[in-house]
Design an enzyme around this catalytic site. Structure first.
Site, PDB file in Angstrom:
ATOM      1  CG  ASP A 140     110.356 115.688  73.219  1.00 51.18           C
ATOM      2  OD1 ASP A 140     110.058 116.496  74.110  1.00 51.18           O
ATOM      3  OD2 ASP A 140     111.517 115.303  73.033  1.00 51.18           O
ATOM      4  CG  HIS A 147     118.534 121.741  73.578  1.00 53.72           C
ATOM      5  ND1 HIS A 147     119.566 120.925  73.975  1.00 53.72           N
ATOM      6  CD2 HIS A 147     117.770 120.986  72.740  1.00 53.72           C
ATOM      7  CE1 HIS A 147     119.443 119.738  73.416  1.00 53.72           C
ATOM      8  NE2 HIS A 147     118.357 119.741  72.662  1.00 53.72           N
ATOM      9  CD  GLU A 212     117.067 115.721  74.506  1.00 50.75           C
ATOM     10  OE1 GLU A 212     117.787 115.951  73.519  1.00 50.75           O
ATOM     11  OE2 GLU A 212     115.820 115.621  74.449  1.00 50.75           O
ATOM     12  CD  GLU A 214     112.308 117.144  76.634  1.00 51.87           C
ATOM     13  OE1 GLU A 214     111.075 117.325  76.447  1.00 51.87           O
ATOM     14  OE2 GLU A 214     113.031 116.478  75.877  1.00 51.87           O
ATOM     15  CG  ASP A 246     113.410 112.747  74.862  1.00 47.30           C
ATOM     16  OD1 ASP A 246     113.085 111.550  74.814  1.00 47.30           O
ATOM     17  OD2 ASP A 246     113.573 113.453  73.860  1.00 47.30           O
ATOM     18  NE  ARG A 250     122.042 114.177  72.906  1.00 45.70           N
ATOM     19  CZ  ARG A 250     120.917 114.857  72.906  1.00 45.70           C
ATOM     20  NH1 ARG A 250     120.123 114.822  71.851  1.00 45.70           N
ATOM     21  NH2 ARG A 250     120.563 115.569  73.963  1.00 45.70           N
ATOM     22  CD  GLN A 253     119.342 113.187  68.416  1.00 48.44           C
ATOM     23  OE1 GLN A 253     119.856 112.984  69.512  1.00 48.44           O
ATOM     24  NE2 GLN A 253     118.619 114.272  68.177  1.00 48.44           N
ATOM     25  CE  LYS A 266     115.941 112.938  70.971  1.00 52.66           C
ATOM     26  NZ  LYS A 266     116.225 113.963  71.987  1.00 52.66           N
ATOM     27  CB  THR A 270     110.494 109.170  77.916  1.00 52.74           C
ATOM     28  OG1 THR A 270     110.914 109.169  76.552  1.00 52.74           O
ATOM     29  CG2 THR A 270     110.265 110.595  78.379  1.00 52.74           C
ATOM     30  CD  GLU A 387     122.225 122.141  75.167  1.00 57.61           C
ATOM     31  OE1 GLU A 387     122.075 123.379  75.109  1.00 57.61           O
ATOM     32  OE2 GLU A 387     121.418 121.393  75.766  1.00 57.61           O
TER      33      GLU A 387
END
Length: 446
Positions: A140, A147, A212, A214, A246, A250, A253, A266, A270, A387
């Site tokens: 990844d 971002h 996420e 992607e 993904d 948080r 993380q 993570k 996925t 975000e």
């Protein structure tokens, strides 16, 4: 780069009526995938065409293919696309041209093939889609600069974008075993959590579950260990693209990522879209890489190629939709919460692959890259909730009256990608979606 040819002709229509005007899978797309026919658990190679799936194995059995196209069709008989990826661009291109001929409403085989369509076509809604390939390794990246800046500002307010970002494609090795096809439920993960004011961590379910947005990148032909792939040849090693979510916890993380990066936050799941959109399908939508601003460093020579800068980027609109229990109860449609673009990738796909192998690391057919979260410069295009909600401090309000800071049980995230041009027929990737399930059994052992 893949060249334009008759398969991109916007006037070409198919005798498969649902393909004509289809938002994702017109005859100009022809993505590759692995499916099980109705009432059959066998894994078979297929190509999406409108609302149908062309069964490549069945088509090969009635001698629809010759030469390299036949070798390509036979390569998927093992129930995955790895062997086809390994054959390289020439076989993939031969298969695309032949399938386009077979499905062309004005093709020389149209009448014969349409009369036996029941033997080679299946309604997609009645089929089961699987992972396209055996994924040996998953990497990844972090190629979305907006971002990276936004999240960096949350975690490091005084130093949001680290100095190496503009010099080197940042990435980490993820977990291939927990990559799942679109539609697979996502169980809320547990892990160590530590609030800023807490004296010590605790173990429990994440309360800050996020998505996420992607781009997924499939590797075709690999390289020998110790032999890097030059950036000038990197495009020949790309087998196709997909959407990739993904999923990220948080709160887990923020506690675990220092000093070596994300781990349990993570690797629990996925999600990828099941169709492989080939380099040939996106050839009309290649654009120049967005130029760097004055004062930004020029990449080192091994990451620079003039042709790649002229045509190595992709012009795709990327959207995030959210469906919640409240929206379902009020019979409302999924609500779009973001629209971004692959134009906002700071590094091209070729740069990612060239860097990945620059130290001699070998990649193999069926390996998968994630681009990293792709966000637009403004809030309407942020590719993650961390975000969009400013770290959970500014919740978004949905048409149902609900608010979301992060994902709740029962929420469903849907990613979509489509091209945007008037010169060629629009193609899409198909949905990439997953629904959040409770993770209480993880904690309580149920």
């Amino acid at each position: 780069m893949a060249q334009l040819d008759e398969t991109h002709d916007r006037k070409r229509l198919s005798w498969v009526i649902s393909a004509n005007g289809h938002a994702d899978f017109p005859i100009q797309n022809l993505p590759l995938g692995i499916f099980s026919p109705p009432g059959n658990s066998e894994l078979r190679g297929g190509i999406a065409i409108g609302d149908m799936i062309l069964d490549l194995t069945a088509a090969a059995e009635i001698e629809c293919f010759k030469g390299e196209a036949r070798e390509a069709a036979e390569a998927v008989s093992s129930g995955n696309l790895n062997d086809l990826f390994a054959l390289g661009p020439a076989h993939r291109q031969a298969l695309r041209k032949r399938v386009s001929e077979l499905l062309d409403a004005k093709g020389r085989d149209a009448e014969r093939i349409s009369m036996i369509s029941g033997r080679i076509l299946h309604r997609a809604v009645n089929c089961t889609l699987h992972l396209p390939a055996r994924i040996g390794d998953y990497t990844d990246f972090y190629a979305g600069i907006h971002h990276a800046t936004n999240v960096g500002r949350i975690f490091r307010p005084d130093n949001p974008l680290l100095p190496n970002y503009r010099h080197i494609p940042i990435g980490y090795h993820g977990r291939s075993s927990s990559i799942v096809p679109s539609g697979t439920p996502v169980r809320r993960p547990a892990g160590q959590l530590k609030a800023p004011a807490a004296a010590s961590p605790s173990f429990g379910l994440t309360q800050r579950l996020d998505y996420e947005l992607e781009l997924g990148i499939w590797i075709g032909q690999g390289n020998l260990i110790g032999k890097p792939i030059p950036i000038s040849e990197a495009d020949q090693h790309i087998a196709g693209f997909c959407l990739l979510n993904d999923w990220s916890a948080r709160d887990i993380q923020s506690w675990e990522y220092q000093p070596v990066g994300p781990f349990l936050s993570k690797n629990f799941s996925t999600t990828i879209s099941p169709w492989v959109i080939t380099p040939e399908a996106v050839a009309p939508f290649r654009i120049a890489q967005y130029p760097r601003s004055e004062g930004e460093p020029r990449p080192l020579p091994y990451l620079w190629n003039d042709r790649d800068q002229r045509e190595g980027a992709l012009d795709l609109d990327l959207e995030v939709f959210l469906m919640t229990p409240g929206l379902r109860e009020k019979r409302l449609s999924p609500q779009r919460v973001a629209i971004a673009s692959t134009r906002h990738m700071y590094w091209t796909v070729a740069q990612l692959l060239a860097h990945h192998t620059s130290n001699g690391c070998n990649v193999r057919p069926g390996d998968l890259f994630g681009s990293g979260t792709i966000s637009a410069p403004t809030a309407s295009g942020f590719g993650s909730l961390i975000e969009t909600t400013a770290g959970g401090g500014q919740p978004i309000r949905l048409e149902s009256g609900e608010e979301r800071r992060f994902l709740e049980d029962g929420d469903e995230v849907i990613l979509r990608a489509r091209t945007r041009t008037d010169k060629f027929v629009q193609i899409g990737f198909g949905d990439c979606y997953g629904k959040i399930r409770s993770g209480e059994s993880i904690v309580f052992g149920a």
